[in-house]
Design a protein around this motif. Structure first.
Motif, mmCIF file in Angstrom:
data_model
loop_
_atom_site.group_PDB
_atom_site.id
_atom_site.type_symbol
_atom_site.label_atom_id
_atom_site.label_comp_id
_atom_site.label_asym_id
_atom_site.label_seq_id
_atom_site.Cartn_x
_atom_site.Cartn_y
_atom_site.Cartn_z
ATOM 1 N N ASN A 107 0.812 -1.216 0.000
ATOM 2 C CA ASN A 107 0.000 0.000 0.000
ATOM 3 C C ASN A 107 0.845 1.266 0.000
ATOM 4 O OD1 ASN A 107 -2.364 -1.503 0.125
ATOM 5 N ND2 ASN A 107 -2.415 -1.453 2.351
ATOM 6 N N TYR A 108 2.141 1.151 0.229
ATOM 7 C CA TYR A 108 3.003 2.319 0.375
ATOM 8 C C TYR A 108 3.940 2.416 -0.816
ATOM 9 C CZ TYR A 108 0.950 1.899 4.903
ATOM 10 O OH TYR A 108 0.024 1.794 5.907
ATOM 11 N N LYS A 109 3.914 3.587 -1.442
ATOM 12 C CA LYS A 109 4.691 3.814 -2.655
ATOM 13 C C LYS A 109 5.630 4.997 -2.447
ATOM 14 C CE LYS A 109 2.000 0.923 -4.968
ATOM 15 N NZ LYS A 109 1.785 -0.251 -4.270
ATOM 16 N N PRO A 110 6.786 5.036 -3.108
ATOM 17 C CA PRO A 110 7.261 4.005 -4.002
ATOM 18 C C PRO A 110 7.731 2.789 -3.211
ATOM 19 C CG PRO A 110 8.928 5.695 -3.768
ATOM 20 C CD PRO A 110 7.725 6.152 -2.995
ATOM 21 N N LEU A 111 7.467 1.632 -3.727
ATOM 22 C CA LEU A 111 7.847 0.376 -3.102
ATOM 23 C C LEU A 111 9.072 -0.161 -3.819
ATOM 24 C CD1 LEU A 111 7.205 -2.003 -1.164
ATOM 25 C CD2 LEU A 111 5.785 -2.942 -2.977
ATOM 26 N N GLN A 112 10.119 -0.387 -3.044
ATOM 27 C CA GLN A 112 11.332 -0.957 -3.609
ATOM 28 C C GLN A 112 11.581 -2.319 -2.982
ATOM 29 O OE1 GLN A 112 14.561 1.773 -3.013
ATOM 30 N NE2 GLN A 112 13.790 3.227 -4.520
ATOM 31 N N LEU A 113 12.106 -3.214 -3.783
ATOM 32 C CA LEU A 113 12.449 -4.557 -3.329
ATOM 33 C C LEU A 113 13.945 -4.764 -3.550
ATOM 34 C CD1 LEU A 113 9.518 -6.488 -5.036
ATOM 35 C CD2 LEU A 113 9.626 -5.661 -2.693
ATOM 36 N N TYR A 114 14.564 -5.479 -2.624
ATOM 37 C CA TYR A 114 15.975 -5.804 -2.769
ATOM 38 C C TYR A 114 16.077 -7.128 -3.510
ATOM 39 C CZ TYR A 114 20.916 -5.887 -1.577
ATOM 40 O OH TYR A 114 22.282 -5.881 -1.629
ATOM 41 N N ARG A 115 16.495 -7.038 -4.768
ATOM 42 C CA ARG A 115 16.603 -8.222 -5.624
ATOM 43 C C ARG A 115 17.945 -8.191 -6.343
ATOM 44 N NH1 ARG A 115 11.212 -8.109 -9.315
ATOM 45 N NH2 ARG A 115 10.144 -6.730 -7.921
ATOM 46 N N GLU A 116 18.536 -9.351 -6.471
ATOM 47 C CA GLU A 116 19.781 -9.478 -7.230
ATOM 48 C C GLU A 116 20.821 -8.448 -6.782
ATOM 49 O OE1 GLU A 116 18.653 -9.380 -11.358
ATOM 50 O OE2 GLU A 116 17.152 -10.942 -11.071
ATOM 51 N N ASN A 117 20.956 -8.296 -5.464
ATOM 52 C CA ASN A 117 21.961 -7.434 -4.835
ATOM 53 C C ASN A 117 21.779 -5.942 -5.098
ATOM 54 O OD1 ASN A 117 23.380 -9.623 -3.639
ATOM 55 N ND2 ASN A 117 24.320 -10.047 -5.612
ATOM 56 N N SER A 118 20.542 -5.512 -5.398
ATOM 57 C CA SER A 118 20.297 -4.071 -5.556
ATOM 58 C C SER A 118 18.829 -3.762 -5.271
ATOM 59 C CB SER A 118 20.674 -3.604 -6.970
ATOM 60 O OG SER A 118 19.797 -4.154 -7.922
ATOM 61 N N TRP A 119 18.566 -2.498 -4.936
ATOM 62 C CA TRP A 119 17.206 -2.039 -4.703
ATOM 63 C C TRP A 119 16.579 -1.710 -6.035
ATOM 64 C CZ3 TRP A 119 14.722 -2.670 -0.322
ATOM 65 C CH2 TRP A 119 15.466 -2.827 0.845
ATOM 66 N N GLN A 120 15.362 -2.233 -6.272
ATOM 67 C CA GLN A 120 14.653 -2.018 -7.524
ATOM 68 C C GLN A 120 13.214 -1.622 -7.235
ATOM 69 O OE1 GLN A 120 14.980 -5.667 -9.771
ATOM 70 N NE2 GLN A 120 17.160 -5.855 -9.321
ATOM 71 N N LEU A 121 12.675 -0.714 -8.049
ATOM 72 C CA LEU A 121 11.259 -0.371 -7.914
ATOM 73 C C LEU A 121 10.420 -1.595 -8.219
ATOM 74 C CD1 LEU A 121 10.969 3.168 -9.519
ATOM 75 C CD2 LEU A 121 10.620 2.553 -7.123
ATOM 76 N N ALA A 122 9.398 -1.821 -7.389
ATOM 77 C CA ALA A 122 8.490 -2.941 -7.602
ATOM 78 C C ALA A 122 7.593 -2.645 -8.794
ATOM 79 C CB ALA A 122 7.652 -3.194 -6.361
ATOM 80 N N ASP A 123 7.195 -3.682 -9.482
ATOM 81 C CA ASP A 123 6.302 -3.526 -10.647
ATOM 82 C C ASP A 123 4.934 -3.104 -10.203
ATOM 83 O OD1 ASP A 123 8.440 -4.383 -12.164
ATOM 84 O OD2 ASP A 123 7.801 -6.493 -12.107
#
Length: 123
Positions: A107-123
């Motif tokens: 529910n909270y944006k921007p939402l970032q996920l830690y994937r593949e050793n880096s922070w990425q914006l969630a789809d």
């Protein structure tokens, strides 16, 4: 709030030592913040204070006050506190897509996920 049922496959008995280990052992500054309505305790947040932000370790609150939206209030309060501390991030912790208890984090944006050793914006 998240009662375990005897049918839960991963159900185990939580004891005081498990809670102490989970909530009280940390390598960073950890604070417990109490939220009260007058003298009545309504919610407690366990928060790690980091160099670049706050980490919402755990929050528990009175589940009987269903219309109070205490969990939402808590996230917004932590965002405001991070801003007051001039910390750019609020970490809401682990997120498991298939876990209903963690769905609120989307529910909270921007939402970032830690994937593949880096922070990425969630789809």
């Amino acid at each position: 709030r998240h009662a375990k049922h005897s049918s839960d496959q991963d159900s185990e008995v939580d004891d005081a030592e498990q809670y102490r280990h989970f909530l009280c052992k940390s390598n960073v500054e950890t604070v417990l913040v109490e939220f009260r309505d007058g003298h009545q305790l309504k919610m407690i947040s366990v928060i790690d204070v980091l160099g670049d932000g706050l980490s919402a370790v755990y929050t528990f609150y009175d589940p009987h006050d269903k219309k109070a939206s205490l969990g939402t209030y808590n996230v917004l309060w932590q965002l405001a506190w991070a801003k007051a501390l001039q910390r750019p991030y609020l970490y809401l912790g682990y997120w498991i897509a298939d876990c209903a208890k963690m769905k609120y984090k989307t529910n909270y944006k921007p939402l970032q996920l830690y994937r593949e050793n880096s922070w990425q914006l969630a789809d």
